[in-house]
Design a protein around this motif. Structure first.
Motif, PDB file in Angstrom:
ATOM      1  N   ALA A 139       0.832  -1.203   0.000  1.00 38.08           N
ATOM      2  CA  ALA A 139       0.000   0.000   0.000  1.00 38.08           C
ATOM      3  C   ALA A 139       0.869   1.257   0.000  1.00 38.08           C
ATOM      4  O   ALA A 139       0.585   2.232  -0.715  1.00 38.08           O
ATOM      5  CB  ALA A 139      -0.927  -0.009   1.211  1.00 38.08           C
ATOM      6  N   GLU A 140       1.927   1.246   0.795  1.00 32.68           N
ATOM      7  CA  GLU A 140       2.820   2.403   0.838  1.00 32.68           C
ATOM      8  C   GLU A 140       3.545   2.571  -0.494  1.00 32.68           C
ATOM      9  O   GLU A 140       3.728   3.698  -0.982  1.00 32.68           O
ATOM     10  CB  GLU A 140       3.827   2.253   1.977  1.00 32.68           C
ATOM     11  N   ALA A 143       1.167   4.106  -2.879  1.00 35.43           N
ATOM     12  CA  ALA A 143       0.988   5.535  -2.594  1.00 35.43           C
ATOM     13  C   ALA A 143       2.161   6.351  -3.128  1.00 35.43           C
ATOM     14  O   ALA A 143       1.973   7.454  -3.664  1.00 35.43           O
ATOM     15  CB  ALA A 143       0.829   5.739  -1.088  1.00 35.43           C
ATOM     16  N   ARG A 146       1.776   7.147  -6.528  1.00 29.65           N
ATOM     17  CA  ARG A 146       0.599   7.989  -6.728  1.00 29.65           C
ATOM     18  C   ARG A 146      -0.577   7.196  -7.293  1.00 29.65           C
ATOM     19  O   ARG A 146      -1.308   7.659  -8.171  1.00 29.65           O
ATOM     20  CB  ARG A 146       0.937   9.172  -7.638  1.00 29.65           C
ATOM     21  N   LEU A 147      -0.744   5.996  -6.762  1.00 25.50           N
ATOM     22  CA  LEU A 147      -1.883   5.161  -7.136  1.00 25.50           C
ATOM     23  C   LEU A 147      -2.825   5.042  -5.944  1.00 25.50           C
ATOM     24  O   LEU A 147      -2.386   4.769  -4.823  1.00 25.50           O
ATOM     25  CB  LEU A 147      -1.421   3.762  -7.553  1.00 25.50           C
ATOM     26  N   ARG A 148      -4.090   5.244  -6.180  1.00 22.35           N
ATOM     27  CA  ARG A 148      -5.104   5.065  -5.140  1.00 22.35           C
ATOM     28  C   ARG A 148      -5.809   3.740  -5.404  1.00 22.35           C
ATOM     29  O   ARG A 148      -6.451   3.557  -6.440  1.00 22.35           O
ATOM     30  CB  ARG A 148      -6.102   6.224  -5.144  1.00 22.35           C
ATOM     31  N   LEU A 149      -5.691   2.829  -4.470  1.00 23.61           N
ATOM     32  CA  LEU A 149      -6.202   1.477  -4.675  1.00 23.61           C
ATOM     33  C   LEU A 149      -7.310   1.153  -3.685  1.00 23.61           C
ATOM     34  O   LEU A 149      -7.223   1.491  -2.500  1.00 23.61           O
ATOM     35  CB  LEU A 149      -5.075   0.450  -4.515  1.00 23.61           C
ATOM     36  N   GLU A 150      -8.348   0.491  -4.200  1.00 22.44           N
ATOM     37  CA  GLU A 150      -9.363  -0.072  -3.320  1.00 22.44           C
ATOM     38  C   GLU A 150      -8.769  -1.285  -2.611  1.00 22.44           C
ATOM     39  O   GLU A 150      -7.717  -1.810  -3.001  1.00 22.44           O
ATOM     40  CB  GLU A 150     -10.593  -0.490  -4.126  1.00 22.44           C
ATOM     41  N   ARG A 151      -9.469  -1.744  -1.581  1.00 22.30           N
ATOM     42  CA  ARG A 151      -8.959  -2.864  -0.788  1.00 22.30           C
ATOM     43  C   ARG A 151      -8.737  -4.105  -1.639  1.00 22.30           C
ATOM     44  O   ARG A 151      -7.713  -4.770  -1.532  1.00 22.30           O
ATOM     45  CB  ARG A 151      -9.944  -3.167   0.346  1.00 22.30           C
ATOM     46  N   GLU A 153      -8.250  -4.222  -4.886  1.00 16.58           N
ATOM     47  CA  GLU A 153      -7.146  -3.985  -5.813  1.00 16.58           C
ATOM     48  C   GLU A 153      -5.802  -4.161  -5.114  1.00 16.58           C
ATOM     49  O   GLU A 153      -4.855  -4.702  -5.691  1.00 16.58           O
ATOM     50  CB  GLU A 153      -7.244  -2.576  -6.386  1.00 16.58           C
ATOM     51  N   LEU A 154      -5.725  -3.715  -3.878  1.00 16.90           N
ATOM     52  CA  LEU A 154      -4.489  -3.847  -3.112  1.00 16.90           C
ATOM     53  C   LEU A 154      -4.164  -5.320  -2.872  1.00 16.90           C
ATOM     54  O   LEU A 154      -3.009  -5.751  -3.006  1.00 16.90           O
ATOM     55  CB  LEU A 154      -4.625  -3.102  -1.786  1.00 16.90           C
ATOM     56  N   GLU A 191       2.328  -0.154 -14.325  1.00 17.96           N
ATOM     57  CA  GLU A 191       2.048   0.277 -12.948  1.00 17.96           C
ATOM     58  C   GLU A 191       2.447  -0.812 -11.956  1.00 17.96           C
ATOM     59  O   GLU A 191       3.033  -0.524 -10.908  1.00 17.96           O
ATOM     60  CB  GLU A 191       0.572   0.626 -12.799  1.00 17.96           C
TER      61      GLU A 191
END
Length: 747
Positions: A139-140, A143, A146-151, A153-154, A191
């Motif tokens: 997740a870090e 971030a 600069r990617l915002r991921l749903e749970r 997707e993570l 990505e």
């Protein structure tokens, strides 16, 4: 009709016959093929073992026979498998067979021990800290990219990084490896590559490693340092690999380094049970074993001791339609059991109906004598469990989620362990005590001081769960004593406590009461008397994102694994719509074609004069859609349907009534030894407190308040709704006509 191969035994015993001694005692009770495995001590050996054919039994007896005959020294044997539970079971069986000292571990566990030993000498300093959950670091890394991921997707991105590492793919090569594997990335490959690269940098900056690094670093040490590799090969001279169809390229590379130029290797697997290719596992090492080792001894185990002929026939039929490399090497199982009931194919109008119908059928099966711990509901994805949890709770059936609280971490089990340990230490002559009194009787006596009785308490709640935990320890003592005696070994309380400690370390828990809810993947390696395979529709089995032929075939193998978990009772069901009133556009899984009644292939078979398998069809009338009483939206979720409103819509909850209902429910649960949800679930209590029904008819309209609960709790609940104290006796309000109460199962 029971079918047996020549020389088969319906149920081989678990160990040597009492009174036998020496190496040959280990062979007693094995069938001819299992005996061939046990006596093939000169490697390489490849065992192709179908589901339920006793592969673990065969390889543990092979190790024990090798140890007792003097061919193998126990400390020179390393047996590896893929789960801590399987490794713990293997160690337990080896102890029962008198082969203590053999190392049985997972790949990661064995590699970690070696890495911890060599790291200070090869690299210097302490081994970096192991991160058990990498998702926060991923997740870090996302971030920082600069990617915002749903749970979800993570989670998918984390799995993709794990796949890349076990296939030995570095970030720079990820897009190319993805194309070669025919794999779909959860996000744009560029990505994923960047997040993977930053994730690796973050680990280095934090001074930590992950589970895949354990294997990679061990491989690096053994490849770079010949002295380290020779030390490992001097320690371990005989290797056994279980579930060999699940080996990844990285694990195979490590195994080759362990083995070196030697050939004392025994592998066991079944290509038809390859269900983890998304993690990098491949059956190619199993299927190509004879190409790499032309002189290998190959033994096939096809006698199925687990399942009835009816279940085996369905399993064989399922694989008969398979395609691809694994299908070409499929094993035709032959049941060694007597006949049982035919599999049931059940069709329902919607998912809630499927869950309710399944719960009702489980209740009937339990009334016929099948224990809850011998029943499982298996589904494709974990998100399907909620509706079955609710349905089982509504009929008062206790359940356990696979992967929930660990058995040996339960308070009553930890307390029992302390008491048994103290009793073992306090015995001046444990061997003599064991001779005077059976081990199981000693365990019963100790546990009786904490509430164990021969007869179970009423109900199935907290009190019953505690009793079941203690009862499981007693059953384990009986099994442990019987196994040791059949192996010609002595038994005492001290040895039993050591067995408990070993099982706790490996999380090898005995069975406890409660219907098991589990995904098909997590059910691998387990078995039950009765299995309910639910949600078998196109888009779920096979899953919608299975696109390629090989991915589709893996979904078929996953269903095969589910089918072969059943010993006797097997149910396969599907729903035509997701929610009541929804469009009935779903189709049963293509994998059931030719097997289920009404399928095109089966209709063609009937036209050709071939008989159809008997079937108990279950079909229910479609129900009108249930709409939110506040905003009018069609309700689909189980909790919303209970409340008869959207969870976000305004509530008319009577807080005082809700408090009274909760207090009353807690008292009922205590008196009956039930979990609170078996009286009424929280959602049902909220619905009652919002409606405050004044009649038995009004109460019966609330989901979760069926006829049985109206009979038992109706009068008390209506008294609480009217602001009165509940009557001492429960049941229908005076004057109510039971015939006027709708049967909610037949809505």
């Amino acid at each position: 009709m029971q079918v047996q191969l020549p020389g088969a035994q319906p149920f081989p015993s678990d160990g040597p016959h009492q009174g036998d001694t020496g190496a040959d005692a280990v062979l007693a009770g094995l069938d001819p093929e299992q005996r061939a495995v046990a006596t093939a001590l000169d490697g390489p050996v490849c065992v192709l073992a179908g589901a339920g054919t006793g592969k673990t039994r065969a390889i543990t007896h092979r190790i024990a026979y090798g140890v007792r005959s003097g061919v193998m020294q126990p400390q020179r044997v390393l047996a590896v498998t893929f789960t801590a539970r399987a490794a713990g079971e293997m160690r337990g069986r080896l102890r029962e067979l008198g082969a203590e000292g053999v190392q049985a571990r997972t790949f990661h566990s064995a590699a970690l021990r070696q890495l911890q030993f060599f790291w200070p000498r090869v690299v210097g300093g302490e081994l970096p800290r192991l991160v058990e959950r990498k998702v926060q670091l991923v997740a870090e890394a996302a971030a920082r990219c600069r990617l915002r991921l749903e749970r979800t997707e993570l989670r998918d991105l984390t799995s993709e990084i794990e796949w890349a590492k076990v296939t030995q793919t570095v970030p720079e090569d990820y897009p190319v490896a993805l194309r070669r594997a025919g794999r779909e990335a959860p996000r744009d490959p560029a990505e994923v590559r960047q997040v993977y690269k930053v994730y690796e940098e973050l680990k280095r900056d934090c001074g930590v490693i992950d589970f895949e690094d354990v294997l990679l670093l061990t491989v690096g040490v053994l490849e770079d340092r010949a002295d380290a590799a020779e030390q490992v090969r001097a320690q371990y001279q005989h290797f056994v690999v279980d579930e060999y169809q699940d080996v990844s390229p990285l694990q195979q590379r490590l195994l080759d380094l362990w083995l070196g130029p030697r050939s004392s290797l025994c592998v066991v697997g079944d290509a038809s049970q390859t269900i983890y290719s998304f993690t990098g596992a491949t059956p190619s090492y199993l299927l190509d074993f004879r190409l790499k080792h032309p002189d290998a001894t190959v033994v096939k185990l096809v006698r199925d001791y687990r399942s009835t002929p009816q279940v085996v026939h369905l399993a064989n039929g399922l694989l008969a339609q398979a395609r691809g490399q694994a299908a070409a090497h499929r094993l035709e199982l032959v049941s060694q059991r007597g006949p049982g009931p035919e599999p049931v194919y059940a069709e329902y109008p919607d998912e809630p109906a499927e869950a309710e119908g399944t719960a009702k059928r489980i209740a009937a099966l339990m009334e016929s004598g099948v224990r809850a711990s011998e029943i499982a509901v298996l589904f494709r994805v974990n998100g399907q469990s909620a509706v079955y949890e609710q349905a089982l709770a509504d009929v008062g059936i206790a359940y356990q989620l696979r992967g929930a609280e660990r058995f040996f971490e339960r308070p009553e089990v930890r307390e029992a362990g302390m008491l048994l340990r103290g009793a073992a230490r306090g015995s001046s002559d444990p061997m003599l005590d064991g001779a005077r009194e059976a081990l199981a009787d000693q365990v019963r006596a100790v546990l009786s001081t904490r509430g164990f009785t021969e007869r179970p308490p009423a109900g199935s709640g907290a009190v019953r769960e505690r009793w079941e935990s203690l009862s499981a320890l007693v059953r384990l003592a009986e099994e442990f004593e019987a196994a040791r005696r059949s192996a010609g070994l002595t038994t005492d309380l001290t040895g039993y406590v050591a067995e408990l400690d070993a099982r706790a370390a490996a999380q090898h828990a005995p069975a406890v009461e409660g219907v098991t809810l589990a995904s098909l993947h997590s059910a691998k390696g387990l078995e039950w008397d009765a299995v309910y395979l639910v949600g078998l529709t196109e888009g779920m089995v096979p899953i919608t994102y299975a696109k390629t032929d090989e991915q589709i075939e893996e979904e078929r193998r996953l269903l095969y694994v589910g089918v072969t978990r059943a010993r006797a009772h097997l149910s396969l069901s599907w729903a035509l719509a997701r929610s009541p009133g929804g469009r009935a556009g779903r189709q049963p899984s293509r994998f059931l074609d030719g097997l289920r009644p009404g399928s095109p292939a089966l209709r063609a078979a009937r036209a050709g004069g071939r008989g159809a398998p008997p079937v108990e069809g279950v079909r229910r009338a479609a129900r009108s859609p249930l709409k939110c009483r506040v905003c009018g939206r069609v309700l689909t979720e189980a909790v919303e349907r209970k409340l008869r409103r959207c969870e976000g819509c305004p509530s008319e909850l009577d807080e005082a009534l809700y408090g009274r209902l909760r207090d009353w429910r807690a008292e009922q649960a205590r008196e009956q030894g039930l979990p609170a949800y078996c009286v009424f679930t929280d959602a049902t209590l909220v619905a009652i407190a919002e409606d405050a029904p004044g009649s038995i008819g009004g109460l019966s309209k609330i989901a979760g308040v069926g006829r049985a609960k109206l009979d038992k709790y109706g009068a008390a609940v209506l008294s609480l709704c009217a602001g009165r104290s509940p009557e001492a006796e429960t049941g229908l309000v005076p004057g109510a006509d039971p015939g006027d109460i709708p049967d909610l199962w037949d809505e």
